[in-house]
Structure formats: structure tokens, C-alpha cells
Scaffold this motif. Structure first.
Motif, mmCIF file in Angstrom:
data_model
loop_
_atom_site.group_PDB
_atom_site.id
_atom_site.type_symbol
_atom_site.label_atom_id
_atom_site.label_comp_id
_atom_site.label_asym_id
_atom_site.label_seq_id
_atom_site.Cartn_x
_atom_site.Cartn_y
_atom_site.Cartn_z
ATOM 1 N N PRO A 1 0.806 -1.229 0.000
ATOM 2 C CA PRO A 1 0.000 0.000 0.000
ATOM 3 C C PRO A 1 0.838 1.278 0.000
ATOM 4 N N ALA A 2 2.069 1.189 0.501
ATOM 5 C CA ALA A 2 2.938 2.362 0.524
ATOM 6 C C ALA A 2 3.266 2.860 -0.879
ATOM 7 N N LEU A 3 3.065 2.000 -1.885
ATOM 8 C CA LEU A 3 3.365 2.366 -3.266
ATOM 9 C C LEU A 3 2.153 2.968 -3.978
ATOM 10 N N GLY A 4 1.131 3.295 -3.225
ATOM 11 C CA GLY A 4 0.017 4.053 -3.779
ATOM 12 C C GLY A 4 -1.178 3.259 -4.219
ATOM 13 N N ASN A 5 -0.991 1.961 -4.424
ATOM 14 C CA ASN A 5 -2.100 1.074 -4.791
ATOM 15 C C ASN A 5 -1.673 -0.366 -4.540
ATOM 16 N N SER A 6 -2.538 -1.290 -4.858
ATOM 17 C CA SER A 6 -2.249 -2.698 -4.586
ATOM 18 C C SER A 6 -1.593 -3.423 -5.757
ATOM 19 N N ALA A 7 -1.336 -2.719 -6.844
ATOM 20 C CA ALA A 7 -0.749 -3.344 -8.029
ATOM 21 C C ALA A 7 0.726 -3.680 -7.804
ATOM 22 N N PRO A 8 1.245 -4.695 -8.488
ATOM 23 C CA PRO A 8 2.680 -4.991 -8.406
ATOM 24 C C PRO A 8 3.496 -3.861 -9.046
ATOM 25 N N HIS A 9 4.557 -3.469 -8.394
ATOM 26 C CA HIS A 9 5.447 -2.423 -8.909
ATOM 27 C C HIS A 9 6.826 -3.016 -9.143
ATOM 28 N N ALA A 10 7.445 -2.636 -10.227
ATOM 29 C CA ALA A 10 8.761 -3.166 -10.573
ATOM 30 C C ALA A 10 9.848 -2.556 -9.697
ATOM 31 N N LEU A 11 10.722 -3.412 -9.214
ATOM 32 C CA LEU A 11 11.887 -3.003 -8.424
ATOM 33 C C LEU A 11 13.138 -3.467 -9.141
ATOM 34 N N TYR A 12 14.073 -2.562 -9.362
ATOM 35 C CA TYR A 12 15.339 -2.884 -10.019
ATOM 36 C C TYR A 12 16.443 -2.798 -8.973
ATOM 37 N N LEU A 13 17.154 -3.918 -8.799
ATOM 38 C CA LEU A 13 18.113 -4.045 -7.709
ATOM 39 C C LEU A 13 19.539 -3.780 -8.170
ATOM 40 N N ALA A 14 20.219 -2.904 -7.435
ATOM 41 C CA ALA A 14 21.610 -2.575 -7.731
ATOM 42 C C ALA A 14 22.531 -3.316 -6.772
ATOM 43 N N HIS A 15 23.541 -3.995 -7.331
ATOM 44 C CA HIS A 15 24.529 -4.736 -6.541
ATOM 45 C C HIS A 15 25.902 -4.073 -6.674
ATOM 46 N N LYS A 16 26.678 -4.177 -5.615
ATOM 47 C CA LYS A 16 28.085 -3.778 -5.654
ATOM 48 C C LYS A 16 28.886 -4.916 -5.051
#
Length: 210
Positions: free
Chosen positions: A69-84
Motif C-alpha cells: 500500500p505504501a506504493l500508492g495502490n495494490s498493483a505490483p510495482h517493478a523493483l530494479y536491484l543494484a549490486h556492488k
């Protein structure tokens, strides 16, 4: 008369077959170029919210889905992960501000796992030209005011527009739009802080986001 109608029908049928075939050929030829251009545009956007010197992996290929819900709605949101060096250091997370002046505002927020915002970009909006559209980088550099800001918990009063006692400027004649963007950024950054231990359990985006 009948012969004329028959000839016209045949002509139209042949024309339809030709145009359909031509469209299929054009689509086949141009599709790789379009896909490549979309990938370049996506990478450019990701680089604007997560600086490239922070990671050494192919961030576009590290895509997962987050629903909260913190993302504004219940839809799936894409997350792109950065590694070091094999360690997760930051993410770029799609989010939604549901309460813009003219409707929802789609955004991309880059942040580390300690509440530090690395960058924000507005992907789509319907805000008023000349007022609310200052959230666009091509109109104003206001969106860059998030870079380096740290959210100190949900009760951080500074992470708000100045009219609400915070440190972010609002626009002359338009407070609702920047307030929506600031609040969405705050909620998203706070959520990102909680994700470091949950990354392995997140579902992958699939081919649509590779």
C-alpha cells in the motif's frame, strides 16, 4: 454491373492482403529497433535515479515485483536491484502518488536501504501545464531536490513541502502536486528500508522487464 462489383471486390481484397503483408514486414523489421530503443530509454531513466558508480551489475536484469500500500495502490510495482561486489546496495522502485491534483502520478524512486534518496523521476502524470508540470525535469529541476535527502522515519517532519513545515519548495499556485510527489517519495523510501531482508522472497518480473 455485377462484373464491375466483382472486379472492385477482388481489387479491394488484393489491396487488403498487400497492406496486411506490408504491415507485418515493417513490424518484423522495426520491432528489434523499437525494443532496443525502449531498453536504452529505460536504462537512462534508471541511471538518473541510481548513479552508475554505486553498482556493478546489470540493473535492468535484476527486476522483481513489490506489492505494498505504501506504493500508492495494490498493483505490483517493478523493483530494479543494484549490486556492488555481490551485495545489494540500492534499488529503483516504481511507485504511484494517487493524490495528484489531476489524478495519479507515476514515479520512479531510487534509494539505498538507509533512507537516503538517490533520485526521483516522474514517469507519467496529468498535472496542469504551467503549474503542476514542474515535477518534470524538462520543465524544472525541482525534482532533483530529492537527491541526497534522507528520510528519518515516518514522523520526519522535514520531509514535506514548506507549507506543511518541511524543506521542499512548493510551486506558486500549486501545492497539491509537489505535496503528492514528496509524500510518495517518502513512503517509497521508507518501504525500501524494509526490503533488504526480503529481496530473496520477491517474485521476478519476467521477460516483460528484462
Amino acid at each position: 454491373m455485377i462484373e464491375t462489383i466483382r472486379k472492385n471486390a477482388v481489387t479491394l481484397a488484393l489491396f487488403a492482403v498487400f497492406t496486411t503483408g506490408l504491415t507485418a514486414v515493417v513490424n518484423h523489421v522495426t520491432k528489434p529497433t523499437i525494443v532496443h530503443q525502449m531498453a536504452l530509454n529505460q536504462k537512462n531513466l534508471l541511471d538518473q535515479v541510481v548513479p552508475t558508480d554505486l553498482y556493478d551489475n546489470k540493473i535492468q536484469q535484476e527486476c522483481y515485483l513489490v506489492s505494498d500500500p505504501a506504493l500508492g495502490n495494490s498493483a505490483p510495482h517493478a523493483l530494479y536491484l543494484a549490486h556492488k561486489q555481490g551485495q545489494p546496495v540500492a534499488v529503483a522502485l516504481e511507485t504511484t502518488a494517487p493524490n495528484g491534483y489531476s489524478g495519479v502520478i507515476q514515479m520512479l524512486v531510487g534509494a539505498d536501504f538507509h533512507g537516503k534518496v538517490l533520485g526521483v523521476r516522474v514517469i507519467e502524470h496529468h498535472e496542469t501545464p504551467g503549474l503542476g508540470d514542474k515535477i518534470e525535469l524538462r520543465i524544472s529541476d525541482w525534482i532533483n531536490s530529492f537527491i541526497g535527502k534522507v528520510v528519518h522515519g515516518a514522523d520526519d517532519k522535514a520531509f514535506a513541502v514548506k507549507k506543511d513545515g518541511g524543506e521542499f519548495d512548493q510551486f506558486t499556485g500549486a501545492t497539491i502536486t509537489p505535496r503528492a510527489v514528496v509524500n510518495a517519495t517518502k513512503r517509497t523510501a521508507l518501504l525500501i528500508e524494509t526490503l533488504s531482508g526480503r529481496l530473496s522472497s520477491l517474485p521476478e518480473c519476467g521477460d516483460a522487464h528484462e
